[in-house]
Structures are given as C-alpha cells and as structure tokens.
Design an enzyme around this catalytic site. Structure first.
Site, PDB file in Angstrom:
ATOM      1  N   GLU A  96      96.070 -87.020  32.733  1.00  0.00           N
ATOM      2  CA  GLU A  96      97.469 -86.532  32.818  1.00  0.00           C
ATOM      3  C   GLU A  96      97.617 -85.431  31.909  1.00  0.00           C
ATOM      4  O   GLU A  96      97.201 -85.575  30.559  1.00  0.00           O
ATOM      5  CB  GLU A  96      98.879 -87.569  32.843  1.00  0.00           C
ATOM      6  CG  GLU A  96     100.066 -86.813  32.902  1.00  0.00           C
ATOM      7  CD  GLU A  96     101.268 -87.672  32.596  1.00  0.00           C
ATOM      8  OE1 GLU A  96     101.114 -88.922  33.132  1.00  0.00           O
ATOM      9  OE2 GLU A  96     102.178 -87.469  32.124  1.00  0.00           O
ATOM     10  N   GLU A 101     107.148 -80.930  27.870  1.00  0.00           N
ATOM     11  CA  GLU A 101     108.055 -81.884  28.060  1.00  0.00           C
ATOM     12  C   GLU A 101     109.430 -81.560  27.306  1.00  0.00           C
ATOM     13  O   GLU A 101     108.981 -81.262  25.999  1.00  0.00           O
ATOM     14  CB  GLU A 101     107.710 -83.419  28.255  1.00  0.00           C
ATOM     15  CG  GLU A 101     106.683 -83.684  29.454  1.00  0.00           C
ATOM     16  CD  GLU A 101     106.466 -85.200  29.152  1.00  0.00           C
ATOM     17  OE1 GLU A 101     106.868 -85.849  29.986  1.00  0.00           O
ATOM     18  OE2 GLU A 101     105.442 -85.482  28.322  1.00  0.00           O
TER      19      GLU A 101
END
Length: 238
Positions: A96, A101
C-alpha cells in the site's frame, strides 16, 4: 458508509468534491471489493471513496494531486494507492502506498502534519509500515490548496508537499513475505489511485461535539507522469 451518491462526490467549479456528511445511512458493512456478500449496517456518517482501478493503473512514475483538505476531530482525508492485481496476497503483502494522509486537522498544535507511508511485509497481522511526515508551519492545508506528490521508482520512493522533499523509502527497507517476490516487491506491480475522506477510525478516533459537518476535500487536479526517459530511476522526473 461510503456511497456512490452525488451528495458525497460531485464536480463544482471545475473541482472534484468529496463530502463527508453527518446523516444516518444504511449501506454495505464493508467495501464490496473486500467481501462479495458484506451485508448492510447503519452508520451516522456518509462519505465517498473514488478509485481508478482498471481505469488508471500505474507502475512507477510521479503522481501529483493538488487538494484542499477537510478538518476536525475524527476526519481523515487520504490520497493513496493499492495494488491492482494483488499477486503477492492480501493486505499488506501486496503493498500500500499512502501519498498523503492527515488526521484531525486544526484541532491541536500538531494537527498540520501531513504523512507519507508505505505498508508491506506479510498479511495482517504480520504487516509492517514505514513513513515520514511534514508539519506545515506557515500555511493551513484546510484553507489553502497544496500539491502532494510521490516519485515512485523501482528502488526508491520520495514524498513532497509543494515541491519540498520530506521523506524517502528505499527498496532494501521494504519486502513481501511472499516467496515469489523480487527484491523490489511488493512495489514492482501496478497500483491504482484512491481518494477518500474517512470519518472515525482507530487512528484519528471518532468525531466529537467540536466536529463540524459537512466536511469536504476539494481536488483541483490529479496528474500522473510516466518519466519516459528512465521509468525505473525517475531520471526524467527530477
């Protein structure tokens, strides 16, 4: 719940809007790609998760997203990538890539942190992660647009905000437990892009009385560069 309604994702003034709302909604208990028969549950929030799987899938290059972020306790915007084919197995053995974020923006002194992370190793709970963050000292990612970038090569990844380099990961620090993987696995396969605004979760915690709704992530553009001169080393992306 993530929905496909125009209430939660739409175009406005040339920008993509992902809107998280406080409203009771009954929908799939899990994203449909996690479980072919997930059942339903009712949750107090809705939002959207958009992905390019089988429409835009890339191996190496530069991915650049200019966006303005939502804020508040329990609000978790993300710009990230997941493996399209998962040839090394389930999360996180096929990897991933988190381009950007942020959690709980505008809520405390550390709330302007932007994170860039990779997940790798074995399938949960034997997964691992590594990353870095940058604190935006003189600007606010919730009131201003910023450009979030990753340069992804065969043997390294580099993260930037507005052209400022803040994190690097190299191939001898990542791996997959799957024995078929090369020394560059799991990040030697096609990945697709995901844009979403999550509400709640283990990392940010749940919204509280101070959280204002609706919350929106505004996306001005997404650009993907193939670095054709040398796709494995990003020479043409310097």
């Amino acid at each position: 719940c993530y929905t496909d309604r125009s209430d939660n994702s739409y175009l406005s003034n040339g920008k993509l809007i992902i809107e998280a709302k406080q409203e009771s909604f009954t929908g799939p208990a899990e994203p449909v790609d996690w479980n072919t028969n997930p059942g339903n549950r009712t949750l107090p929030y809705t939002s959207a998760r958009l992905r390019t799987k089988d429409k835009g899938d890339w191996k190496y290059g530069r991915i650049e997203v200019r966006a303005k972020l939502p804020y508040g306790q329990g609000i978790w915007p993300a710009i990230w990538m997941m493996p399209t084919d998962e040839i090394y197995g389930g999360w996180a053995s096929s990897g991933e890539i988190d381009i950007m974020e942020a959690i709980n923006l505008n809520t405390n002194s550390a709330s302007h942190n932007i994170h860039g992370t990779i997940h790798f190793g074995g399938e949960w709970p034997n997964n691992r992660h590594a990353g870095a963050h940058i604190t935006l000292q003189d600007s606010n990612p919730t009131t201003e647009f910023h450009t979030y970038t990753i340069d992804w090569a065969e043997d390294k990844m580099r993260w930037y905000v507005d052209g400022i380099h803040y994190g690097t990961q190299i191939a001898n620090h990542w791996y997959t437990d799957n024995p078929i993987g090369s020394s560059f696995a799991p990040f030697d396969q096609r990945f697709h892009l995901i844009l979403n605004v999550a509400v709640g979760g283990q990392w940010p915690g749940n919204p509280n009385a101070s959280t204002q709704f609706p919350q929106t992530m505004e996306v001005d553009y997404v650009r993907v560069y193939s670095c054709p001169d040398s796709p494995n080393t990003l020479t043409s992306c310097q």
